[in-house]
Write an enzyme that holds these catalytic residues in place. Structure first.
Site, short mmCIF file in Angstrom:
data_model
loop_
_atom_site.label_atom_id
_atom_site.label_comp_id
_atom_site.label_asym_id
_atom_site.label_seq_id
_atom_site.Cartn_x
_atom_site.Cartn_y
_atom_site.Cartn_z
CG HIS B 259 -1.88 0.79 1.66
ND1 HIS B 259 -2.21 2.51 1.28
CD2 HIS B 259 -3.21 1.04 1.24
CE1 HIS B 259 -3.04 2.78 1.10
NE2 HIS B 259 -4.13 1.84 1.11
NE ARG B 275 -1.98 7.79 -2.32
CZ ARG B 275 -2.75 6.41 -2.49
NH1 ARG B 275 -2.25 5.84 -4.23
NH2 ARG B 275 -2.61 5.59 -2.35
#
Lengths: 263, 654
Positions: B259, B275
């Protein structure tokens, strides 16, 4: 004032090690109920403090390097699973998010009271919360069966946010451990149980009426058993507004009692 | 408690996949027992933060979305490693799974009609959300998707889903044994009869016999030691006990997801939703390097691609210095306090609790961290394990295989519920048609084997290593040599070092001999399985001489569809010295291999036609242990349904 400053300066000088870190002393409650030779006692360990050291790190270091039999519980180590509630210097909180730098150089750890002890710092919160869930029937009592072909029922986002706020309880048991009533009366629903009730009460998808809730809530095992110390709200690691929960439930219970009396 | 018990269905693992599966079987009249290492609400499903993918198409930026687009994104995300029929079953059923959760009480964030402000690719934009969709489930953007598709409950989506599903388990009166684990599967002649279990309250060993056994124990991230976002309980025990049968293969164990935004150095997850909601990645010079490197998707390319670019920045000296090693920054400051304390509340809490910062004022130190196991117990589309009737797997523990070599964010939560429901239905059907038929001698044999293993651990003395030293060494090898960028010589070194560690287990010594649960013994009993998973991961990675999704070989940078459009399978019986590897086709191919649309990589084309490839799939998979499915292979694929999906949604065709 001057004296106090002097004392703390001396303390700091005495405890700061060569690399600038403190030498920590952990006083940890030990008892293994399955070991006939074990008796409840406090045991001391010393550990060199590290930058940003959490109790997750510290307890694992103690177990791996000093005492492999030490029992405690962690899972997510990021304060979302609720496994690691314990009494830290007398206050119930999550060990994984507690930084040693926020604590005194001597750190006293006890298991959460009000729950059955498994061993050392490990307690059986799972069974307690399962029983509570069954008692308040902690699921949505829906109007009709799920229709896989239908789109979702709309809901106002404000309401979704309010339900989410109360759904955020991670069942760590810190509020139960802090509660004067839960510690002395086994049947008390306790703050986490009340919060669970309020969560379903405010959810329009749940068809239970205030009247259905009356027997669960409006007794001294429910909201009227609370003696108002409100330590629960102070200690809740998720900062749930438990004061508001109690006020909401009292209001609903009183309203329901009023209606019952009139009819 | 009896030493040997029976039930209809035994579910090993109390997370979302296991509980959803148990629900389905119980609702169809089967008696179910769930074993869980922790109370089920503490399972790692609770830590999933940002969202669950389902093509509802509710908000403006989701308009025109469809299961077809979700299918395309998932297959491209997998770098064509996925079984496309499974990806199709998944994307078609994900909307039902999300709406079912709404029905069960999940407080999904809802669509607010009128003007809404968002941060998209570095710009602040105002979008008018349609009034007719008011109050429907809202979406947020996630990596590798053509539309906003992730449904979410703030940043506590997994928690909310798990509490709702566990409520249903309570309602159905399903027996849950928490603090319990399975140590081996009881099996004979390709039939599973249940498991040898151990109670973590008392340390007692027993057996539970079942008509059907389901493994839903999640991933194996802890083979990466501390370099993982996973909980301490994600030790891959389910995959390890399936591997130990020597009959059931594990699939694609080398397919490991990193990740992009693990908190550095603790490894705690910070959701992709950061994000998705407009957060930036910055290097030491405060440059948004993703804008130049991935102009189309920027910070929202797939996880494997973003992680590689981040490691590239660090390799080029653009990382930020830190005593634990260099990191990059996640910048959420422009999202503001209001947004961060509501829609990303869990992220705000993590920043406050573990870093002592306010994310609307300061930057967050992040670095790619092991996060997800695409590999697992190889099962057919019904969840039935290869080669062993009566054994099933679902969720991260399984290689069902909708993720191939890279999972898209938000697809795993959705998988647990879609697979749980489908596999649970099949499990109930299987259990209804079968009896618990097994010899007592067989069960006692498996029980005694486990008891002997425990006795051996407790009896062994000497100055050998302790189990935690072995674990730490394993984690360092895995992160250092089987990480984000891989190369042959390092992988070979990893294999030999892991083999030595595996051998050192025979001399490892316990220091704790306390009666009861004995935490050191509990860990020791899992360590051999973990080392074997680490070894098959490293060996599989060494053998796979190409780069596909998260498996990135510096020495073989191209995706090789001519030689490697196939799935790694591995078997390793408890008594065997070394693992046995074999390969099978990935499944029927509907969307031909091509460019993903991000992460510029070259590829070697297939040298046979899709038709030729597809003709061999069934026979080759059967040869590898594929058991009959309820419906024939391909029945749910809906070939070509995606053909004009992109044009219909107003997207440029790729």
């Amino acid at each position: 004032m001057t004296d106090a400053t002097e004392v703390s300066k001396t303390e700091v000088t005495r405890t700061v090690g060569a690399n600038g870190a403190r030498q920590l002393t952990f006083e940890i409650f030990r008892f293994n109920p399955l070991d006939p030779d074990s008796a409840p006692r406090m045991q001391n360990y010393t550990l060199q403090e590290e930058p940003y050291m959490t109790l997750y790190r510290a307890l694992n270091k103690i177990r791996e390097e000093q005492d492999p039999g030490l029992q405690f519980d962690f899972a997510c180590r990021s304060a979302v699973c609720g496994s690691c509630g314990m009494m830290i210097n007398g206050r119930p909180t999550l060990a994984c998010k507690t930084l040693t730098s926020d604590l005194t150089e001597t750190i006293r750890l006890h298991p959460l009271p009000a729950f059955k002890l498994i061993g050392d710092l490990s307690v059986d919160t799972g069974t307690w919360f399962r029983e509570m869930g069954q008692r308040v029937q902690a699921w949505v009592h829906e109007r009709e069966a799920f229709d896989p072909d239908a789109i979702e029922e709309p809901m106002d986002d404000e309401l979704a946010v309010a339900i989410y706020q109360s759904d955020r309880c991670i069942e760590c048991g810190c509020c139960v451990a802090s509660c004067g009533v839960a510690n002395t009366r086994a049947g008390f629903l306790a703050p986490a149980g009340m919060n669970r009730v309020a969560r379903f009460m405010m959810d329009p998808r749940d068809t239970r009426s205030a009247d259905d809730w009356f027997d669960v809530v409006a007794s001294d095992e429910g909201v009227f058993g609370c003696i108002g110390l409100m330590a629960c709200q102070d200690v809740c690691p998720k900062e749930l507004p438990l004061l508001e929960v109690y006020a909401y439930l009292r209001r609903r219970a009183l309203g329901s009692a009023f209606v019952r009396k009139r009819s | 408690m009896e030493r040997i018990e029976t039930t209809d269905v035994l579910v090993i693992g109390g997370g979302l996949a296991g509980e959803r599966c148990a629900m389905e079987a119980a609702a169809l009249g089967q008696r179910v027992i769930i074993l869980s290492l922790v109370p089920p609400r503490r399972s790692h499903s609770c830590a999933a933060q940002g969202g669950m993918q389902a093509a509802l198409g509710n908000c403006f930026k989701a308009a025109g979305d469809s299961p077809d687009l979700h299918f395309l994104d998932t297959v491209r995300g997998s770098d064509w490693g996925a079984d496309q029929e499974v990806a199709r079953i998944f994307s078609d059923n994900a909307p039902v799974a999300v709406r079912e959760l709404a029905h069960m009480g999940v407080p999904w964030t809802r669509l607010r009609p009128g003007s809404n402000q968002y941060h998209i690719k570095g710009e602040t934009v105002i979008i008018e959300e349609p009034a007719e969709k008011a109050g429907l489930i809202m979406h947020r953007d996630f990596g590798g998707t053509a539309k906003w598709r992730a449904c979410y409950a703030a940043a506590g989506t997994g928690h909310a889903a798990l509490y709702a599903i566990d409520g249903e388990v309570l309602r159905l009166g399903i027996e849950v044994r928490d603090r319990a684990e399975a140590l081996s599967l009881i099996h004979e002649n390709g039939q599973c009869h249940g498991a040898v279990t151990r109670c973590l309250r008392s340390g007692r060993v027993g057996a539970i016999l079942a008509k059907a056994t389901v493994i839903a124990t999640g991933g194996y991230g802890r083979i990466y030691g501390r370099y993982t976002t996973n909980a301490t309980i994600n030790e891959g025990t389910g995959a390890a006990i399936a591997l130990a049968t020597g009959v059931v293969p594990l699939g694609n164990m080398e397919a490991i997801q990193f990740h992009p935004t693990g908190l550095w150095p603790s490894g705690i997850l910070v959701t992709e939703g950061c994000r998705g909601d407009g957060g930036y990645l910055l290097n030491r010079d405060m440059e948004r390097f993703m804008v130049e490197l991935e102009p189309a998707k920027q910070e929202l390319a797939s996880r494997d691609v973003v992680s590689r670019h981040m490691m590239g920045q660090i390799r080029d000296g653009k990382g930020v210095d830190h005593p634990g090693g260099p990191h990059l920054w996640l910048d959420l400051r422009h999202l503001g306090e209001e947004h961060l304390t509501t829609k990303l509340r869990e992220v705000y809490e993590i920043c406050r609790d573990f870093l002592g910062i306010k994310p609307w004022e300061e930057l967050i130190p992040v670095r790619p961290t092991q996060h997800y196991s695409m590999g697992g117990i190889r099962v057919n589309k019904d969840g039935q394990a290869y080669g062993m009737r009566g054994l099933f797997a679902a969720g991260e523990a399984a290689c069902w295989d909708m993720h191939g070599f890279n999972r898209l964010g938000g697809n795993s939560l959705a998988e647990t519920l879609v697979a749980g429901r489908i596999v649970g239905g099949y499990v109930a059907e299987f259990a209804a048609d079968h009896q618990v038929e097994t010899e007592t001698g067989l069960v006692l044999g498996f029980l005694q084997e486990t008891e002997q293993t425990i006795a051996d651990w407790l009896a062994r003395d000497g100055d050998g290593p302790n189990v935690y030293q072995i674990r730490d060494a394993m984690g360092e090898i895995m992160m250092g040599k089987v990480g984000i960028f891989r190369q042959g010589d390092e992988l070979a070194a990893a294999v030999s070092e892991l083999s030595a560690l595996h051998a050192s287990l025979d001399t490892a010594v316990l220091r704790c001999r306390d009666p009861g649960p004995n935490p050191e013994l509990s860990f020791a009993l899992r360590l051999k399985g973990m080392l074997r998973l680490a070894l098959v991961c490293a060996k599989g990675a060494l053998a796979r001489e190409e780069s596909r999704g998260a498996h990135s070989r510096i020495d073989f940078p191209a995706r090789d569809d001519r030689n490697w459009l196939k799935r790694t399978l591995v078997r390793w019986g408890a008594e065997e010295e070394t693992p046995r590897f074999s390969y099978e086709p990935v499944g029927l191919i509907d969307l031909p291999p091509g460019d993903r649309g991000y992460g510029h990589s070259s590829h070697v084309d297939m040298d046979i036609s899709l038709q030729q490839y597809n003709e061999t799939v069934l026979a080759q998979q059967q040869e590898q242990g594929l058991l009959p499915t309820r419906e024939p292979m391909g029945a749910s694929l809906r070939p070509g349904a995606w053909h004009d999906a992109e044009a219909r949604a107003g997207l440029a065709k790729t």
